[in-house]
Design a protein around this motif. Structure first.
Motif, PDB file in Angstrom:
ATOM      1  N   PHE A 227       0.830  -1.202   0.000  1.00 28.38           N
ATOM      2  CA  PHE A 227       0.000   0.000   0.000  1.00 28.38           C
ATOM      3  C   PHE A 227       0.865   1.253   0.000  1.00 28.38           C
ATOM      4  N   SER A 228       1.923   1.249   0.801  1.00 26.24           N
ATOM      5  CA  SER A 228       2.803   2.419   0.872  1.00 26.24           C
ATOM      6  C   SER A 228       3.458   2.704  -0.475  1.00 26.24           C
ATOM      7  N   ILE A 229       3.942   1.671  -1.120  1.00 29.61           N
ATOM      8  CA  ILE A 229       4.584   1.854  -2.422  1.00 29.61           C
ATOM      9  C   ILE A 229       3.572   2.354  -3.448  1.00 29.61           C
ATOM     10  N   SER A 230       2.398   1.749  -3.494  1.00 31.82           N
ATOM     11  CA  SER A 230       1.366   2.159  -4.457  1.00 31.82           C
ATOM     12  C   SER A 230       0.944   3.607  -4.233  1.00 31.82           C
ATOM     13  N   LEU A 231       0.763   3.996  -2.963  1.00 37.95           N
ATOM     14  CA  LEU A 231       0.350   5.354  -2.646  1.00 37.95           C
ATOM     15  C   LEU A 231       1.448   6.354  -3.019  1.00 37.95           C
ATOM     16  N   ALA A 232       2.696   6.020  -2.736  1.00 41.43           N
ATOM     17  CA  ALA A 232       3.811   6.922  -3.050  1.00 41.43           C
ATOM     18  C   ALA A 232       3.939   7.129  -4.561  1.00 41.43           C
ATOM     19  N   VAL A 233       3.839   6.065  -5.315  1.00 39.64           N
ATOM     20  CA  VAL A 233       3.938   6.181  -6.779  1.00 39.64           C
ATOM     21  C   VAL A 233       2.771   6.993  -7.323  1.00 39.64           C
ATOM     22  N   THR A 234       1.595   6.802  -6.774  1.00 39.56           N
ATOM     23  CA  THR A 234       0.423   7.560  -7.219  1.00 39.56           C
ATOM     24  C   THR A 234       0.583   9.044  -6.910  1.00 39.56           C
ATOM     25  N   VAL A 235       1.029   9.381  -5.713  1.00 39.26           N
ATOM     26  CA  VAL A 235       1.199  10.790  -5.342  1.00 39.26           C
ATOM     27  C   VAL A 235       2.273  11.443  -6.211  1.00 39.26           C
ATOM     28  N   LEU A 236       3.403  10.762  -6.420  1.00 37.02           N
ATOM     29  CA  LEU A 236       4.457  11.318  -7.280  1.00 37.02           C
ATOM     30  C   LEU A 236       3.940  11.528  -8.708  1.00 37.02           C
ATOM     31  N   GLY A 237       3.171  10.586  -9.196  1.00 37.79           N
ATOM     32  CA  GLY A 237       2.604  10.716 -10.543  1.00 37.79           C
ATOM     33  C   GLY A 237       1.630  11.871 -10.647  1.00 37.79           C
ATOM     34  N   LEU A 238       0.819  12.067  -9.608  1.00 36.03           N
ATOM     35  CA  LEU A 238      -0.144  13.174  -9.631  1.00 36.03           C
ATOM     36  C   LEU A 238       0.559  14.530  -9.582  1.00 36.03           C
ATOM     37  N   VAL A 239       1.642  14.616  -8.822  1.00 34.12           N
ATOM     38  CA  VAL A 239       2.422  15.860  -8.781  1.00 34.12           C
ATOM     39  C   VAL A 239       3.031  16.124 -10.161  1.00 34.12           C
ATOM     40  N   GLY A 240       3.573  15.084 -10.787  1.00 37.23           N
ATOM     41  CA  GLY A 240       4.118  15.239 -12.135  1.00 37.23           C
ATOM     42  C   GLY A 240       3.044  15.586 -13.145  1.00 37.23           C
ATOM     43  N   SER A 241       1.850  15.065 -12.971  1.00 38.08           N
ATOM     44  CA  SER A 241       0.738  15.368 -13.872  1.00 38.08           C
ATOM     45  C   SER A 241       0.309  16.817 -13.738  1.00 38.08           C
ATOM     46  N   TRP A 242       0.300  17.324 -12.503  1.00 33.01           N
ATOM     47  CA  TRP A 242      -0.042  18.725 -12.285  1.00 33.01           C
ATOM     48  C   TRP A 242       0.971  19.633 -12.990  1.00 33.01           C
ATOM     49  N   ALA A 243       2.273  19.263 -12.892  1.00 36.08           N
ATOM     50  CA  ALA A 243       3.320  20.050 -13.559  1.00 36.08           C
ATOM     51  C   ALA A 243       3.159  19.965 -15.079  1.00 36.08           C
ATOM     52  N   ALA A 244       2.831  18.798 -15.586  1.00 36.83           N
ATOM     53  CA  ALA A 244       2.637  18.636 -17.027  1.00 36.83           C
ATOM     54  C   ALA A 244       1.429  19.429 -17.514  1.00 36.83           C
ATOM     55  N   ALA A 245       0.382  19.500 -16.696  1.00 39.76           N
ATOM     56  CA  ALA A 245      -0.805  20.254 -17.078  1.00 39.76           C
ATOM     57  C   ALA A 245      -0.489  21.741 -17.174  1.00 39.76           C
ATOM     58  N   ARG A 246       0.346  22.240 -16.279  1.00 39.17           N
ATOM     59  CA  ARG A 246       0.704  23.666 -16.319  1.00 39.17           C
ATOM     60  C   ARG A 246       1.614  23.974 -17.510  1.00 39.17           C
ATOM     61  N   ARG A 247       2.504  23.021 -17.868  1.00 36.04           N
ATOM     62  CA  ARG A 247       3.442  23.261 -18.961  1.00 36.04           C
ATOM     63  C   ARG A 247       2.856  22.966 -20.333  1.00 36.04           C
ATOM     64  N   ARG A 248       2.168  21.827 -20.463  1.00 39.73           N
ATOM     65  CA  ARG A 248       1.739  21.362 -21.793  1.00 39.73           C
ATOM     66  C   ARG A 248       0.238  21.374 -22.019  1.00 39.73           C
ATOM     67  N   GLY A 249      -0.524  21.718 -21.026  1.00 39.49           N
ATOM     68  CA  GLY A 249      -1.964  21.803 -21.226  1.00 39.49           C
ATOM     69  C   GLY A 249      -2.737  20.757 -20.440  1.00 39.49           C
ATOM     70  N   ALA A 250      -4.040  20.942 -20.424  1.00 35.13           N
ATOM     71  CA  ALA A 250      -4.918  20.092 -19.622  1.00 35.13           C
ATOM     72  C   ALA A 250      -4.943  18.644 -20.115  1.00 35.13           C
ATOM     73  N   ALA A 251      -4.871  18.453 -21.423  1.00 40.08           N
ATOM     74  CA  ALA A 251      -4.937  17.083 -21.956  1.00 40.08           C
ATOM     75  C   ALA A 251      -3.758  16.252 -21.462  1.00 40.08           C
TER      76      ALA A 251
END
Length: 142
Positions: free
Chosen positions: A7-31
């Motif tokens: 659970f800890s590993i899955s949650l950590a990977v998910t949170v890191l991915g969501l942070v990266g997704s937020w950065a990608a949305a600001r740089r490259r757009g919502a899609a």
């Protein structure tokens, strides 16, 4: 592996991915951000459905790997037989019967008795091909 560790590993990977997704949305757009968020949610979803536990058990179990290999071998053999049947390579016994039903026995290989002169040398040629070659020669095609 313990459930808490998975659970800890899955949650950590998910949170890191969501942070990266937020950065990608600001740089490259919502899609791009939405696509990243979708991929980021997969590890947590896999844990919650039990897929992560299954994959961990699979990775560390030789018996399950043997089962995967046997399933893969079966799939390869099935696909190979389909290719052979499509090409006609798997129907050896049936092909003789099919040719017999079309008008006689299967054709025999051409005999080397018929010889024709081609450019000053003798070669073994099928009598039908020798006749065609002669017609072409008479018309000036060589």
């Amino acid at each position: 592996m313990s459930d808490f560790f998975l659970f800890s590993i899955s949650l950590a990977v998910t949170v890191l991915g969501l942070v990266g997704s937020w950065a990608a949305a600001r740089r490259r757009g919502a899609a791009s951000g939405l696509r990243g968020a979708a991929w980021s949610l997969l590890p947590l979803g896999a844990y919650l459905t039990g897929l992560t536990k299954f994959l961990v058990d699979l990775a560390f179990s030789p018996l399950k790997w043997a089962g995967v290999i046997v399933l893969g071998l079966g799939a390869v053999l099935y696909m190979t037989s389909g290719v052979m049947l499509r090409r006609g390579g798997g129907a050896k016994a049936g092909s003789d019967r099919a040719e017999a039903g079309r008008g006689g026995a299967p054709k025999a290989a051409p005999k080397s008795g018929g010889k024709a002169a081609v450019e000053g040398r003798k070669t073994a040629v099928d009598p039908d091909l020798a006749e065609i070659e002669e017609i072409l020669k008479n018309r000036g095609i060589s």
